[in-house]
Design a protein around this motif. Sequence first.
Motif, PDB file in Angstrom:
ATOM      1  N   LEU A 291      -3.105  -0.932  -6.511  1.00 27.21           N
ATOM      2  CA  LEU A 291      -3.508  -2.363  -6.070  1.00 27.21           C
ATOM      3  C   LEU A 291      -4.777  -2.356  -5.290  1.00 27.21           C
ATOM      4  CD1 LEU A 291      -0.074  -3.732  -5.287  1.00 27.21           C
ATOM      5  CD2 LEU A 291      -1.614  -4.983  -6.736  1.00 27.21           C
ATOM      6  N   ARG A 292      -4.973  -1.323  -4.430  1.00 26.24           N
ATOM      7  CA  ARG A 292      -6.057  -1.258  -3.399  1.00 26.24           C
ATOM      8  C   ARG A 292      -7.413  -0.966  -4.376  1.00 26.24           C
ATOM      9  NH1 ARG A 292      -8.176  -3.056   0.018  1.00 26.24           N
ATOM     10  NH2 ARG A 292      -9.362  -1.009   0.543  1.00 26.24           N
ATOM     11  N   ARG A 293      -7.007   0.196  -5.466  1.00 27.51           N
ATOM     12  CA  ARG A 293      -8.112   0.300  -6.598  1.00 27.51           C
ATOM     13  C   ARG A 293      -8.591  -1.021  -7.235  1.00 27.51           C
ATOM     14  NH1 ARG A 293      -9.366   1.541 -11.606  1.00 27.51           N
ATOM     15  NH2 ARG A 293      -7.578   0.854 -12.343  1.00 27.51           N
ATOM     16  N   ARG A 294      -7.687  -1.859  -7.510  1.00 25.08           N
ATOM     17  CA  ARG A 294      -8.007  -3.304  -8.076  1.00 25.08           C
ATOM     18  C   ARG A 294      -8.413  -4.294  -6.979  1.00 25.08           C
ATOM     19  NH1 ARG A 294      -5.721  -4.359 -13.168  1.00 25.08           N
ATOM     20  NH2 ARG A 294      -4.578  -2.427 -14.011  1.00 25.08           N
ATOM     21  N   GLN A 295      -9.022  -3.764  -5.677  1.00 24.32           N
ATOM     22  CA  GLN A 295      -9.481  -4.591  -4.994  1.00 24.32           C
ATOM     23  C   GLN A 295      -8.458  -5.557  -4.089  1.00 24.32           C
ATOM     24  OE1 GLN A 295     -12.623  -3.643  -4.373  1.00 24.32           O
ATOM     25  NE2 GLN A 295     -12.447  -2.156  -5.953  1.00 24.32           N
ATOM     26  N   VAL A 296      -7.199  -5.397  -4.082  1.00 21.06           N
ATOM     27  CA  VAL A 296      -6.252  -6.328  -3.618  1.00 21.06           C
ATOM     28  C   VAL A 296      -6.711  -5.781  -1.936  1.00 21.06           C
ATOM     29  CG1 VAL A 296      -4.058  -6.574  -2.885  1.00 21.06           C
ATOM     30  CG2 VAL A 296      -4.597  -6.503  -5.328  1.00 21.06           C
ATOM     31  N   GLY A 297      -6.689  -7.004  -1.209  1.00 19.13           N
ATOM     32  CA  GLY A 297      -7.210  -7.020   0.357  1.00 19.13           C
ATOM     33  C   GLY A 297      -6.384  -6.094   1.070  1.00 19.13           C
ATOM     34  N   ARG A 298      -5.242  -6.526   1.443  1.00 26.13           N
ATOM     35  CA  ARG A 298      -4.436  -5.924   2.207  1.00 26.13           C
ATOM     36  C   ARG A 298      -2.983  -5.373   1.612  1.00 26.13           C
ATOM     37  NH1 ARG A 298      -1.853  -7.921   8.192  1.00 26.13           N
ATOM     38  NH2 ARG A 298      -1.181  -5.643   8.805  1.00 26.13           N
TER      39      ARG A 298
ATOM     40  N   THR B 238      12.698   9.882 -13.678  1.00 26.14           N
ATOM     41  CA  THR B 238      12.068  10.887 -12.996  1.00 26.14           C
ATOM     42  C   THR B 238      10.842  10.351 -12.406  1.00 26.14           C
ATOM     43  OG1 THR B 238      10.347  11.292 -14.777  1.00 26.14           O
ATOM     44  CG2 THR B 238      12.146  12.838 -15.062  1.00 26.14           C
ATOM     45  N   ALA B 239      10.871  10.894 -11.278  1.00 23.93           N
ATOM     46  CA  ALA B 239       9.714  10.207 -10.108  1.00 23.93           C
ATOM     47  C   ALA B 239       8.526   9.761 -10.984  1.00 23.93           C
ATOM     48  CB  ALA B 239       9.523  11.311  -9.132  1.00 23.93           C
ATOM     49  N   GLY B 240       8.125  10.579 -11.854  1.00 24.61           N
ATOM     50  CA  GLY B 240       6.849  10.518 -12.744  1.00 24.61           C
ATOM     51  C   GLY B 240       6.771   8.869 -13.396  1.00 24.61           C
ATOM     52  N   ILE B 241       8.076   8.757 -13.981  1.00 21.88           N
ATOM     53  CA  ILE B 241       8.199   7.549 -14.773  1.00 21.88           C
ATOM     54  C   ILE B 241       8.284   6.157 -13.743  1.00 21.88           C
ATOM     55  CG2 ILE B 241       9.764   6.141 -16.077  1.00 21.88           C
ATOM     56  CD1 ILE B 241       8.884   8.541 -17.636  1.00 21.88           C
ATOM     57  N   ALA B 242       8.902   6.487 -12.684  1.00 24.36           N
ATOM     58  CA  ALA B 242       9.031   5.401 -11.705  1.00 24.36           C
ATOM     59  C   ALA B 242       7.640   5.180 -11.129  1.00 24.36           C
ATOM     60  CB  ALA B 242       9.710   5.878 -10.496  1.00 24.36           C
ATOM     61  N   ALA B 243       6.464   6.226 -11.225  1.00 25.38           N
ATOM     62  CA  ALA B 243       5.311   6.071 -10.529  1.00 25.38           C
ATOM     63  C   ALA B 243       4.498   5.257 -11.537  1.00 25.38           C
ATOM     64  CB  ALA B 243       4.770   7.410 -10.365  1.00 25.38           C
ATOM     65  N   LEU B 244       4.551   5.669 -12.745  1.00 28.69           N
ATOM     66  CA  LEU B 244       4.004   5.014 -13.700  1.00 28.69           C
ATOM     67  C   LEU B 244       4.245   3.412 -13.887  1.00 28.69           C
ATOM     68  CD1 LEU B 244       3.960   7.585 -16.817  1.00 28.69           C
ATOM     69  CD2 LEU B 244       1.887   7.094 -15.583  1.00 28.69           C
ATOM     70  N   GLU B 245       5.609   3.194 -13.581  1.00 28.28           N
ATOM     71  CA  GLU B 245       6.085   1.929 -13.649  1.00 28.28           C
ATOM     72  C   GLU B 245       5.298   1.003 -12.452  1.00 28.28           C
ATOM     73  OE1 GLU B 245      10.459   1.975 -15.461  1.00 28.28           O
ATOM     74  OE2 GLU B 245      10.227   1.518 -13.614  1.00 28.28           O
ATOM     75  N   GLY B 246       5.211   1.756 -11.408  1.00 29.83           N
ATOM     76  CA  GLY B 246       4.549   1.106 -10.149  1.00 29.83           C
ATOM     77  C   GLY B 246       3.132   0.834 -10.351  1.00 29.83           C
ATOM     78  N   ARG B 247       2.399   1.875 -11.127  1.00 31.79           N
ATOM     79  CA  ARG B 247       1.189   1.789 -11.428  1.00 31.79           C
ATOM     80  C   ARG B 247       0.952   0.586 -12.546  1.00 31.79           C
ATOM     81  NH1 ARG B 247      -1.568   6.863 -14.118  1.00 31.79           N
ATOM     82  NH2 ARG B 247      -0.859   7.720 -11.925  1.00 31.79           N
ATOM     83  N   ALA B 248       2.058   0.638 -13.491  1.00 34.17           N
ATOM     84  CA  ALA B 248       1.692  -0.713 -14.446  1.00 34.17           C
ATOM     85  C   ALA B 248       1.897  -1.951 -13.904  1.00 34.17           C
ATOM     86  CB  ALA B 248       2.538  -0.168 -15.672  1.00 34.17           C
ATOM     87  N   SER B 249       2.759  -1.964 -12.930  1.00 29.63           N
ATOM     88  CA  SER B 249       3.294  -3.150 -12.402  1.00 29.63           C
ATOM     89  C   SER B 249       1.746  -3.924 -11.574  1.00 29.63           C
ATOM     90  CB  SER B 249       4.317  -3.052 -11.265  1.00 29.63           C
ATOM     91  OG  SER B 249       3.835  -2.463 -10.038  1.00 29.63           O
ATOM     92  N   ALA B 250       1.078  -2.902 -11.125  1.00 26.19           N
ATOM     93  CA  ALA B 250      -0.019  -3.334 -10.278  1.00 26.19           C
ATOM     94  C   ALA B 250      -0.904  -4.170 -11.183  1.00 26.19           C
ATOM     95  CB  ALA B 250      -0.975  -2.240  -9.668  1.00 26.19           C
ATOM     96  N   ALA B 251      -1.275  -4.264 -12.475  1.00 26.53           N
ATOM     97  CA  ALA B 251      -2.002  -4.912 -13.166  1.00 26.53           C
ATOM     98  C   ALA B 251      -1.516  -6.429 -13.057  1.00 26.53           C
ATOM     99  CB  ALA B 251      -2.082  -4.527 -14.497  1.00 26.53           C
TER     100      ALA B 251
END
Lengths: 415, 467
Positions: A17-24, A290-303
């Motif tokens: 989210l920060r990489r996508r310029q979300v403020g706070r 696995t933690a990696g799959i959870a992280a990928l979902e987190g990353r995907a949710s940011a879009a």
Amino acid sequence: MVIVGGGPAGLAAAAELRRRQVGRVLVLEREGEPGGIPRDCHHAGFGWPDLKRMMSGPAYARGCAARARAAGAEIWTESSATRWRGARTLQVTSPHGLFDVSGRAVLLATGCRERPRAARLVPGTRPAGVLTTGALQRIVHGARERAGRRAVVVGAEHVSYSAVHTLTASGTEVAAMITDLPRHQTYGPLAWLAAGRHGIPLLAQSELTRISGKGRVDGVEVTHRTTGATQSIACDTVVFTGDWIPDHELARAGGLAMDPGTRGPRVDASYRTSGPGVFAAGNLLHGAETAGIAALEGRASAAGIARFLADGAGWGAPVVPLSVTRPLVWISPNALGLPEAAPVDHPFVLRVAEFLRDETVDVRQGARILHRERFRALVPNRSIRLRGGWTRAVVADGGPVLISTASRPREGEAR
Amino acid sequence: MAAPFDVAVIGAGVVGAAVARALSAFDLRTVLIEAGPDVGTGTSKANTAILHTGFDAAPGSMEARLVARGYALMSAYAAEVGIPVEQTGACLVAWNEDEVVQLPVIEEKAAANGCRGLRRLSGDELYAMEPHLGPGARAGLLIPGEGIVCPFTAPLAMATEAVVNGVELRLDSRVTSMESDGSIHVLGCGPDPIAARYVVNAAGLQADTIEGLFGRHRFRVRPRRGELIVYDKMARRLLSHVLLPVPTKTTKGVLVAPTVFGNVLLGPTATDVDDKEDRSTTREGLEYVLAKGGRVLPALVNEEVTATYAGLRAATESSDYQIHFDPVLRYLCLGGIRSTGLSASLGIAEHAVELLAGPLPMTLKRDRKKVRMPPVGEGMVRAYEDASLIARDPEYGRIVCHCERVTAGEIRDALRSPVPARGLEGLRRRTRCLQGRCQGFYCLGGLVSLVARETGRPAAAFLEALA
């Protein structure tokens, strides 16, 4: 943006989210250190799906937090979201006080837990020495204590072997592993290590039917599922592993629609829950991947979150549920919000109830087959990833989307 | 041996603790003797946690009188010291014609017991009050006075009040012998025998054993095991009253009740057993209550279970309490307090003092210390939501048990209280830690470290103690 849960999913979402310029971006973490369950998993095997590197759990956990912080996210530790105070406002309890936190959007990433003995209704006495893998790892690595002298491990999936590793490495003999399925559900080498190197018998198609002992466990009774034969095993420790349930209490307290299969909140492919501005990702959606799959979902949710923060749109459109039939148990995400604002390029996660070989999974809406995918082997309690792409063929008025195996398309009842 | 006590109370369950508290108001030297490692570790910790009005007791019985009196006293005492109580009311549900015709009989019984305010409910009224009830409920009876109470805090509050007012508490002391010279009884209980002029038997399941030491054999305790299932807090929305079945000749049946911690309780079974320590659950027992619960509240069985347990009621061959005073022997027996002991305890204690006050001169102390228990009930402002408390001491903002939202400050307080927790099991009953849905998945390791740090004892000691 408020993220509840500083595990792999929440931290990956924060960084993206920060990489996508979300403020706070604020991450609320209830423990003293961020990182989630990998913090206590002192063995290798973390990082491959998301980082293409292999590392230990604690190192992976530190890396997740460091990337989120480096991207500019704030992480508040010892901060528990204890109540909803509005649609996107949470009451927070922390040593710094009791206060409310509001976001324009909220991401729930509260993870999952193993079902303990009580939830599995295992009869017997209630002696000391009955644990879950989570409690075991925190005792051994946190409090630096040996769990016991001789243990029985219930389960034969990845996490069960993680428990075996923790037990044997800290000086507890493992008397047996027990699974109600016909064989183990982990990678061959892990099972080989337990059976071959440590000589641990795997009692397949068996259930733990009684725990005995006053004060401390002194043994268990194991019953074979088909023959009904029972045997007693002497032990002073029982570790219940796997049988994950999402930590969904905050989601349910917020009145979000739940999926009966995963027992997590229902989300569409943009990780939108039924609550406007409320997203969910990671193991809250489906129990432990696995933690990696959870992280990928987190990353995907940011879009999807970034889009929502930009235009505020996305709720109120038709939602098409995705249903599975046996031997499939659940799919996640389990709905499509139409139109999905962007093509669904990340895969769906599936679970099966039994071992299947050379099986085809069909995705249909009405009479139309939208997608067919062939799998060499489907293993229960293991992650199965179904490609996306077919979602753009789903129409709003075509009824529910049904996912089934080709060999038994209509067997069992629809969920 | 030290100078004799005026009164020795055997058993620090809810009845013994209530008697010790009542005696602590007088200028007597009193000792409270407990075989277990803590207050309230027997029948008092594993029951249905209902605060009974006594509406269905046998009219004219000792039980009916003392439950009614105990109910009134407990309601006031709970408010005074902070025992979680909620007057939810109870709905007695009739599922067939045979049960429907029982309702007026129960109503008459309640009237005979002086219990007022009961109201008959049609099926429609029942479903309006309890929309998640399973299909087929015909009619009901509302008993508005029935409620729920914290079974852990009640005996702890009484024992704490007793201790701060001078009662000596001896734990880990099982009374195994009694010698008497006619005026002084010497109780053998470990290395330090206890001498006392009067003895009160509140030994619960062991009340008949203590009777034997005094040469009395008026009853035999045959434990009646009750198996129960506790559902997680998400189930709490499914009901607002205690849901009771129509009792039969042999059993009060399986109830579904909210708890003061915000959970839902389902049970109990009623099985006579021989072993006074056999608190194991059984497959048959759990399946039995699940089947009953599935009929009363079908949605309940899809919810997560946080605990299963079994308790033993101190049943005897008589249906009434076994309360007997031998002034010459200086021995008071409070036995056969089966499943209503929590509700009746303060009534029983008041009655015990009346009996003892005949031969035993006692005058009220001039000043008595009051106690205030930490707020553990869902109906109270708990530490984690108390902004001013957290501002004063940040430890009340540091949640260490996430499922039950127990803070480090509460753990510390429980370890330092006048009747302190001596291990995780004691902490569990004082603070709710480890009572929740994860059963230690998240918090066990951290709690063990915290308690070890607070007490200066090795972490392993606490792991062994956890049951």
